[in-house]
Every structure is written in structure tokens, then in C-alpha cells.
Enzyme design. Structure first.
Site, PDB file in Angstrom:
ATOM      1  N   LYS A 484       0.686  -1.345   0.002  1.00 61.23           N
ATOM      2  CA  LYS A 484      -0.023   0.019   0.023  1.00 61.23           C
ATOM      3  C   LYS A 484       0.844   1.240   0.076  1.00 61.23           C
ATOM      4  O   LYS A 484       1.984   1.004   0.281  1.00 61.23           O
ATOM      5  CB  LYS A 484      -1.004   0.049   1.281  1.00 61.23           C
ATOM      6  CG  LYS A 484      -0.191  -0.233   2.564  1.00 61.23           C
ATOM      7  CD  LYS A 484      -1.012  -0.421   3.701  1.00 61.23           C
ATOM      8  CE  LYS A 484      -0.293  -0.367   4.965  1.00 61.23           C
ATOM      9  NZ  LYS A 484      -0.935  -0.882   6.097  1.00 61.23           N
ATOM     10  N   TYR A 710      16.337  31.726   5.086  1.00 68.21           N
ATOM     11  CA  TYR A 710      15.187  32.423   5.528  1.00 68.21           C
ATOM     12  C   TYR A 710      15.441  32.769   6.901  1.00 68.21           C
ATOM     13  O   TYR A 710      15.503  31.822   7.688  1.00 68.21           O
ATOM     14  CB  TYR A 710      13.851  31.711   5.068  1.00 68.21           C
ATOM     15  CG  TYR A 710      13.350  31.681   3.738  1.00 68.21           C
ATOM     16  CD1 TYR A 710      13.358  32.750   2.924  1.00 68.21           C
ATOM     17  CD2 TYR A 710      13.195  30.450   3.058  1.00 68.21           C
ATOM     18  CE1 TYR A 710      12.688  32.714   1.766  1.00 68.21           C
ATOM     19  CE2 TYR A 710      12.707  30.085   1.960  1.00 68.21           C
ATOM     20  CZ  TYR A 710      12.670  31.360   1.151  1.00 68.21           C
ATOM     21  OH  TYR A 710      12.195  31.401  -0.218  1.00 68.21           O
ATOM     22  N   MET A 759      11.441  25.195   0.425  1.00 65.86           N
ATOM     23  CA  MET A 759      10.600  24.324  -0.271  1.00 65.86           C
ATOM     24  C   MET A 759      11.389  23.535  -1.191  1.00 65.86           C
ATOM     25  O   MET A 759      11.204  22.110  -1.167  1.00 65.86           O
ATOM     26  CB  MET A 759       9.610  25.175  -1.063  1.00 65.86           C
ATOM     27  CG  MET A 759       8.712  24.346  -1.769  1.00 65.86           C
ATOM     28  SD  MET A 759       7.644  25.323  -3.040  1.00 65.86           S
ATOM     29  CE  MET A 759       6.670  26.494  -1.612  1.00 65.86           C
TER      30      MET A 759
HETATM   31  C1  LIG Z   1      -0.201  -1.597   7.010  1.00 69.33           C
HETATM   32  C2  LIG Z   1      -0.995  -2.789   7.560  1.00 69.33           C
HETATM   33  C3  LIG Z   1      -0.249  -3.831   7.711  1.00 69.33           C
HETATM   34  C4  LIG Z   1       1.301  -4.011   7.744  1.00 69.33           C
HETATM   35  O1  LIG Z   1       1.734  -3.329   9.010  1.00 69.33           O
HETATM   36  P1  LIG Z   1       3.491  -3.305   9.088  1.00 69.33           P
HETATM   37  O2  LIG Z   1       3.413  -2.588  10.440  1.00 69.33           O
HETATM   38  O3  LIG Z   1       4.035  -2.182   8.038  1.00 69.33           O
HETATM   39  O4  LIG Z   1       3.918  -4.456   8.916  1.00 69.33           O
HETATM   40  C5  LIG Z   1      -1.025  -5.114   7.993  1.00 69.33           C
HETATM   41  N1  LIG Z   1      -2.062  -5.215   8.239  1.00 69.33           N
HETATM   42  C6  LIG Z   1      -2.836  -3.987   8.142  1.00 69.33           C
HETATM   43  C7  LIG Z   1      -4.361  -4.305   8.166  1.00 69.33           C
HETATM   44  C8  LIG Z   1      -2.293  -2.926   7.700  1.00 69.33           C
HETATM   45  O5  LIG Z   1      -3.071  -1.666   7.256  1.00 69.33           O
END
Ligand SMILES: *Cc1c(COP(=O)(O)O)cnc(C)c1O
Length: 815
Positions: A484, A710, A759
Site C-alpha cells: 500500500k 530564510y 521548499m
Molecule cells: C499496513 C498494514 C499492515 C502492515 O503493517 P506493518 O507494521 O507495516 O508490517 C498489516 N495489516 C494491515 C491491516 C495494515 O493496514
């Protein structure tokens, strides 16, 4: 290679199961992704701690490979190919290589040490190739597997070999010595600390020196810790900056911004040498090469002429984004035949488009006649199903008759003049050429134009980390890899592709569109969508994604569409809320869930899952136990009432580390894959995956009392050298990382960030660092690590990784 099935049988002292009578073997392979010359390939099914190549044999037989060295014949394959069964396939490979090496009697240079092996090997190749037909290890093939493969590539035309040996623990060098049998030994920098894997520095040196046990000469930096391990029959040739009793005493080290000047005394003659580098490591590596040239009796003038042409070594194959949606594999600094095979394997593995293109220059120093060499190249190109081939150079046009659809140009410039007409589009292009062809210009012409900041992703490290976590689990436990958020910022498709090769069971994404882009790019693995919106259900069905269902409302919406489309057994995943209180069915909704699902034929509960809120913090282990118990209870209830046996899973990365007893049927590996653990002990076993790099745009000197950036938040309290780096908060670098909190790494030294992060830029202090404009800068990677940054910034590594803007180009490489 002149091996055949009969002499392999006798070297390995085993009998063929099958009938490979007298077949010649001309390729040895251990990589199931290699596609070359399958008929004459002998495949060794290596068994690692976490990886067993026997699972690939069935596929390989379909591809036409029919000779295998195995530890056992997998079920159902007996009679389908020829098998030589041995106790240990790696040892068998090493035995064959050692036997093969002893058939040749020309000088072999063996290189070992803690740092600089590959560079010394590549430079020696460059320095000696005007006079020798050199065979050398491709890339950094220096392991128990890489060394035998390198040695097996020797042929009758070679007359000098250069091989590197790398070890990580005791008792490994003995094997490598037997395979390389070096006549000339080089010990490069041995480092000062002892590495893991050795009890002491002394033990490490002793082990490394075993490589030179039967060498006629060994070259090293003078050091009595080394000398005690040189065998009396071996001539010792040492160098030193300090000790005048060394064989070569080096004095007067001076340097400008670009060059180092030394004087060396060899056999009473003092000569000067200009070295085109200034950093200590490069200078030491050049001196190792110098001693080889002196030993081979080159004169000071030739030595100077060749050494001044040395160049920095790029050891990796890099994947870059190209123009018109092309992908480029940049291998623009080498063109030997061995590394062509490796690059073609990589091309197959990384291909992101149906169309595969190869741009190749003349190949030098193969030791073969052009006719034989280019016949072999043609065979490789054909067996790898290359869609288009572009040859650049005088000799490579020999291929005209063998590859009728190929196009040829006499030199790089002519190609560049015609590049527009070649209409590069939606293809993966391997660009590989000898240094003299300057293919970096082709890479520059075909690369998508972006700024100099890149996030480099080490694909080997991802494989390593995957295998590390896999080894903590029962062999039957399945793995879902979480990709993801664009693979935690590291790139979705490329990582998915790699995981597919590792035969991961599932991928997990957050939203439907992430899954759709993986599927349309050709990923075949099942993909679970953690947070499907109701509006995305039709697209989920169309692309065969598998939704996580976390509420009755969602379930009913999905069922409605599923019934309209007359689906049958469409896979869904039921999420239970056991305490995270984010998504999921709560205990009081289970009965309704059962009623809704009972007897339903349109969907099938593929898995039941929940998520732990505190798997990373052992202070909350009671809460974890509570969640696991509740998961056990609710999932059992569902399974009993619905009469189903789905996959159950609850562990994320830190869950695997801390609560392996709750691994159920599958785990969901996320951040660990990307090289981060929340346990500092475990962290040592993971490899760094992402390195965020940029360059120095400009350097200036400011006086005491002047300010930077800055708001004048930095005031110089001495004369200071300031470097500007083109990366800022728009790229994902937190503003709070500035003003004395954070640093970047330049030439292995820390450069503190001065003033506020802008930036698109930030400024650092390089007063103490020997560096120039254009030099490379590490923002994070080995140092600072993402974990360190997260601690300083009071956040977690996840946030740092996923904040890196999509405008930062991702470059993938394999060591
Ligand atoms: C992101 C996620 C994981 C993986 O988690 P990590 O701590 O990165 O291993 C597992 N299960 C769900 C439901 C997640 O959202």
C-alpha cells in the site's frame, strides 16, 4: 566450457537418473529466471536457508531445461528430465568449478579484503586489458555461489583472470581458495573493527589470508597482523605510507581538489604518480593496483599513463524512467559477455512492457573470435525474445546476418542523431556498452528529465528482508506483502514484481486504484484491498481484486452488485475489530454477519483477519493477548456456523517478531520488507532498502557573522563552507529536520543542515568535508537511517518513507 554430462557425473561421483548420454553442457545456471540456451543448460537447484530452487524445476522443464543437479527429485518430475542427485547442490557447484579452474594454468589474481574488492578488480581489468585477454568476476560476484559461476566462465582464449572473494564468516574462504586458486593475491583494505561473523579482527584476517595459501605472491598494506599469516613459500609485497621497510614506500601525499600526487620508492627507484582521486579509499585502491603493475614489471611511464585514466566504478544495474513511458536499464559502463547474460536476466525480470529492446556496443576482451562471440550474442538475444536490437560499433555489425531485424550504427553520435526516428515508446530498454562508447549520453537522451534527487531502492535488500521474516515462520504459513501507499513510498510495481518472483501468496493495498494499477501492469498475484469504497466495487470485480469487507453496510452493497453480475464464489476477506477500533465487524454484529452470509453462493470468505494495535510495544502485551483471544473466538464462531475453513491472519511485521505463536495461516508483512524494525536487535539483520540521494548544486564560503537562509536562523560563528542541496519540504523533508536537528551525509561525513529547510532546497555545513559541486549527497539511507530521523522528528519511520514526494524519481537496482 568443455564439460559434458559424463564428466560431471564422475566429478560429482553420482549417477544420472535419466539418460543425458554425452550431452555437452555449455551453460551452468542457478537462476530460474535465466532463459538462455536451455537445451545445454545444467541447472543447480540451490537450497538456501529460506529459499529452495526445487520449486522452480517444473517451470524450467516446461521451458526446455532438461539437466538438473538436485538434492531430491520433486514429486511427479521423475522421468521428465535428467537428474543428478547429490547431498548438497552448492558444494556440487563448487566442486565442478574447482575442477574446471584446474584445467587452466595462466595467472589468476585473487582479490579479497573488507572494502574495495570490486573496484580493484575492475580497475585492474582496465589497466591490464591492453595486454591480456582478461576474464573477471562480473559485477561483485564474490560469494560462495558467485565465485564458482565466475570461474566457470573461463575459456581457452583467456590468459589472465581476476576474481574477487568475499566472506562473512569463518570456514568460507577455504572453499573459495580451491575454486579461484589465485597465483597473485591482493588483500585490499581490511577495516579496523571486526565484523559480525568473526570473533576478532585477527580471526578475520587469518580467514581472509587463507585465499593466498598457495599463491606465489601476496600484495597488502604493511601490517604485522597480516604478515604472520603469509605462508613461507609466498612472496610478500607490501606498501606503506609510514613504514620505510615496506617493499613500496609511499611518501609525499599531496592533493588538489581533483588529484592526489604521491612519490613511491620501489627497488631504490623513486617515481611520482598522479592519481585522479582524492578520497583515501580510492587512493589506497589505486596503490593496490600500482603494486600489481610493478610486480608485472610495467615501467613508471606506462603506469602513469594508464592510472591517470581510471574512472569511478558504477557497479549496479539501474532502472530509470525513460521518455514516452519507457523504462531504462542503465548498464552503460560494461560490455563483457558475462555481464550481458546478467543484464538480460535482469531485463526479463524487470520488464514492465511487452516490448524489450537492447542497445549494445561492440564487445571487447571476450577471448573469443568475433565470429564465435557474436554467434553467442545472437543466440542470447534470440532466446531472450528481444523485440528490437540496436548495435553500435564496428564489430557488432557482424550480427547483421544473424539478426535480420536489428539496426546498426557505426558510433554513439550517429545513433544520437537518429534517436528521434527510432520512436522509443512503451518499451523496456537495456543500454549496455563499453566505456569508450560513452553510452551515458544515450541514457541521458532517453531518460525522463527530472531533477537530480532520486530515491534508490535496493531490490536485493527487499529479497533479503522478505526471506528473513519468512525464516521466522512455519514453512506452511502464507505471506501477504503490504504494498500500500506505493510500496511504503518505495515503488509499487517493481516491488510487486519482485515479490511475485519470491512466490509471495498475497499482496495488500489500501485502495482499489492501487490494486488496479498493479493488475493492469501485469501483476498476477491475488490482491486484497484493505479499504474498498462502495463506489469502487464494480472496478474491484472487473479487475479481479479481492475486497476486505468490514461492515454489514459494505457487505450488503457488495452482495447487491455481486448478485446483479451473477458472480459465484467471489473471494472476499472479513475484517474483525478486536480492539484497534478502526475498521471491522464488532463482536455484536457477528450474528447478523452469519445470517447474511449463510448459504450465500455469490461470495466466498477467502480469509478472516484482524489487526493488532500494539504489536510493537511489549508493554501492551496483555492487550495483544486480549485481541488474539477475541480473534480466535469470533473467527471460530464464523467458521463453525458457516462451515468454512478460510485463511486466518492477524500479524503485521512487529507481530511476526513479537507474537509468532499467533501466525495462524498467514501474516501481513509491511514495514519489515522495507528494512525497518522497531526492535534494535532485529534491525541488525535487516538490510537498508531506500537511499534518498541528491547532489551539491553550489558551494560558497561565508564569513563569521553572516547568515544562511530564510529568517537568518543560522549565523556563522566562523568562516564556513556552505553547500546547497536541491531537495526541500516539497520533496517530503520535514521542515523540523533543519535548524541544527538533522544532517546529510557527504563523502561519508556528516554535514549538519543550517537554517530552515526551504521548499525545494536546503543548505548544509561542509567546512570540514573535502567535496565539490556535483558531488553526491545522502539524505537518508545507511546514515542517517530513517529510524534515526523518525526518532529525532518525533514520528515513525512509516511517515518518513511515505512522505517522499512522487516528484522524486525512484531508481531500482540489484547489486
Ligand atoms: C499496513 C498494514 C499492515 C502492515 O503493517 P506493518 O507494521 O507495516 O508490517 C498489516 N495489516 C494491515 C491491516 C495494515 O493496514
Amino acid at each position: 566450457m568443455n564439460l559434458n554430462s559424463a564428466n560431471i557425473e564422475s566429478i560429482l561421483n553420482s549417477k544420472w537418473n535419466g539418460n543425458p548420454t554425452g550431452e555437452t553442457i555449455d551453460t551452468i545456471s542457478i537462476d530460474s529466471r535465466s532463459l538462455q540456451n536451455n537445451e545445454k543448460t545444467l541447472f543447480f537447484a540451490l537450497v538456501g536457508i529460506n529459499n529452495d530452487a526445487h520449486i522452480y524445476l517444473k517451470d524450467l522443464i516446461t521451458k526446455g531445461v532438461h539437466n538438473f543437479v538436485v538434492t531430491h527429485i520433486p514429486d511427479g518430475l521423475e522421468g521428465k528430465a535428467n537428474f543428478l542427485v547429490v547431498k548438497n547442490t552448492l558444494e556440487a557447484l563448487q566442486q565442478i568449478a574447482a575442477h574446471y579452474r584446474s584445467l587452466f594454468s595462466f595467472p589468476i589474481i585473487g582479490v579479497t579484503g573488507s572494502n574495495g574488492k570490486t573496484i580493484v578488480k575492475e580497475w585492474l581489468n582496465f589497466l591490464l586489458s591492453p595486454d591480456f585477454n582478461v576474464i573477471r568476476s562480473p559485477k561483485s560476484y564474490n560469494s560462495q555461489v558467485g565465485v564458482p559461476l565466475s570461474v566457470l566462465a573461463i575459456n581457452e582464449q583467456h590468459n589472465l583472470g581476476i576474481f574477487e572473494a568475499g566472506i562473512s564468516t569463518v570456514s568460507e574462504m577455504e572453499q573459495l581458495q580451491k575454486i579461484i586458486q589465485p597465483t597473485i593475491g591482493i588483500l585490499t583494505n581490511i577495516g579496523s573493527a571486526h565484523d559480525e561473523g568473526f570473533a576478532s579482527l585477527e580471526e578475520k584476517i587469518k580467514e581472509k589470508m587463507l585465499l593466498f595459501n598457495h599463491s606465489e605472491v601476496v600484495i597488502y598494506q604493511k601490517n604485522n597482523k597480516v604478515e604472520q599469516f603469509i605462508s613461507p613459500k609466498t612472496k610478500a609485497i607490501s606498501w606503506s605510507f609510514a613504514d620505510t621497510t615496506a617493499t613500496v614506500f609511499i611518501s609525499k601525499k599531496e592533493h588538489t581538489h581533483e588529484n592526489t600526487f604521491v612519490e613511491y620508492n620501489y627497488k631504490g627507484n623513486v617515481s611520482t604518480l598522479e592519481i585522479p582521486f582524492v578520497d583515501d579509499a580510492s587512493v589506497e585502491n589505486v596503490i593496490s593496483c600500482l603494486l600489481v603493475l610493478l610486480y608485472l614489471e610495467y615501467d613508471a611511464k606506462t603506469i602513469q599513463n594508464r592510472i591517470e585514466l581510471l574512472y569511478p566504478i558504477e557497479m549496479r544495474l539501474k532502472v530509470k524512467k525513460g521518455i514516452n513511458n519507457c523504462s531504462l536499464i542503465d548498464d552503460s559502463y560494461s560490455s563483457d559477455f558475462q555481464s550481458l547474460k546478467i543484464a538480460l536476466d535482469f531485463l526479463e525480470n524487470q520488464k514492465q512492457h511487452q516490448k524489450k529492446t537492447v542497445v549494445l556496443s561492440d564487445i571487447f576482451q571476450s577471448g573469443l573470435s568475433n565470429e564465435v562471440l557474436y554467434s553467442k550474442v545472437a543466440e542470447l538475444i534470440i532466446s531472450n525474445n528481444i523485440s528490437r536490437f540496436i548495435g553500435i560499433g564496428e564489430t557488432i555489425s557482424t550480427l547483421k546476418t544473424k539478426l535480420p531485424n536489428a539496426v546498426f550504427y557505426k558510433d554513439t553520435n550517429t545513433f544520437l542523431v537518429h534517436v528521434e526516428q527510432l520512436n522509443f515508446e512503451n518499451e523496456t530498454i537495456l543500454i549496455k556498452g563499453a566505456r569508450s562508447f560513452q553510452f551515458e549520453e544515450i541514457v541521458a537522451a532517453l531518460a525522463e528529465k527530472t531533477h537530480e534527487t532520486v530515491l534508490e531502492i535496493n531490490l536485493n535488500a527487499i529479497s533479503h528482508n522478505f526471506n528473513f521474516f519468512k525464516s521466522k515462520l512455519k514453512p506452511t504459513t502464507k505471506m501477504m506483502a503490504m504494498v500500500k501507499a506505493f510500496g511504503y513510498g518505495s515503488g509499487g510495481f517493481e516491488i510487486a514484481k519482485l515479490l511475485e518472483h519470491h512466490k509471495v501468496d498475497y499482496l495488500g493495498v489500501a485502495f482499489a486504484d492501487e490494486g488496479i494499477s498493479l493488475k493492469t501492469a501485469g501483476i498476477k498475484l491475488p490482491i486484497m484491498v484493505l479499504n474498498p469504497e462502495n463506489t469502487s466495487f464494480p472496478a474491484i470485480i472487473q479487475h479481479q481484486l479481492e475486497p476486505e469487507i468490514y461492515s454489514l453496510k459494505g457487505l450488503n452493497a457488495f452482495l447487491k452488485i455481486a448478485e446483479q453480475k451473477k458472480l459465484k464464489d467471489f473471494p472476499i476477506h472479513i475484517k474483525l475489530d478486536t480492539g484497534m477500533h478502526r475498521l471491522g465487524f464488532e463482536a455484536n454484529t457477528i450474528d447478523d454477519l452469519i445470517v447474511t452470509l449463510k448459504g450465500n453462493q455469490t461470495v466466498k470468505v477467502k480469509s478472516i483477519l484482524s489487526h493488532l494495535a500494539t504489536s510493537d510495544d511489549l508493554q501492551h502485551k496483555d492487550f495483544v493477548a486480549y485481541q488474539i483471544n477475541l480473534f480466535e473466538k469470533l473467527s471460530s464462531q464464523l467458521m463453525n456456523k458457516l462451515q468454512i475453513t478460510p485463511i486466518r491472519h492477524i500479524l503485521n511485521t512487529s507481530g511476526i517478531s513479537n507474537f509468532p505463536q499467533a501466525q495462524y495461516d498467514m501474516v501481513r508483512l509491511g514495514i519489515g520488507l522495507y528494512g525497518v524494525s522497531n526492535d534494535s536487535e532485529e534491525q541488525k539483520y535487516l538490510e537498508n532498502v531506500g537511499t534518498l540521494k541528491s547532489i551539491i548544486s553550489q558551494i560558497r564560503t561565508i564569513q563569521l557573522g553572516e547568515s544562511v537562509g530564510y529568517g537568518r536562523r543560522f549565523m556563522a560563528n566562523r568562516e564556513s563552507r556552505i553547500a546547497t542541496i536541491p531537495i526541500g519540504y516539497a520533496d517530503g523533508i520535514a521542515r523540523s529536520w533543519g535548524n541544527g536537528v538533522g544532517f546529510v551525509t557527504i563523502k561519508n561525513k556528516k554535514a549538519p543542515i543550517l537554517g530552515s529547510v526551504c521548499m525545494d532546497m536546503l543548505m548544509v555545513d561542509v567546512t570540514e568535508i573535502e567535496c565539490k559541486e556535483g558531488d553526491s549527497v545522502v539524505i537518508f539511507g545507511e546514515s542517517p537511517t530513517v529510524t534515526y530521523m523518525a526518532e529525532q522528528l518525533k514520528t515513525i519511520p512509516y511517515e518518513i518513507l511515505t512522505s517522499i514526494s512522487q516528484r522524486v524519481k525512484r531508481v531500482f537496482y540489484r547489486e
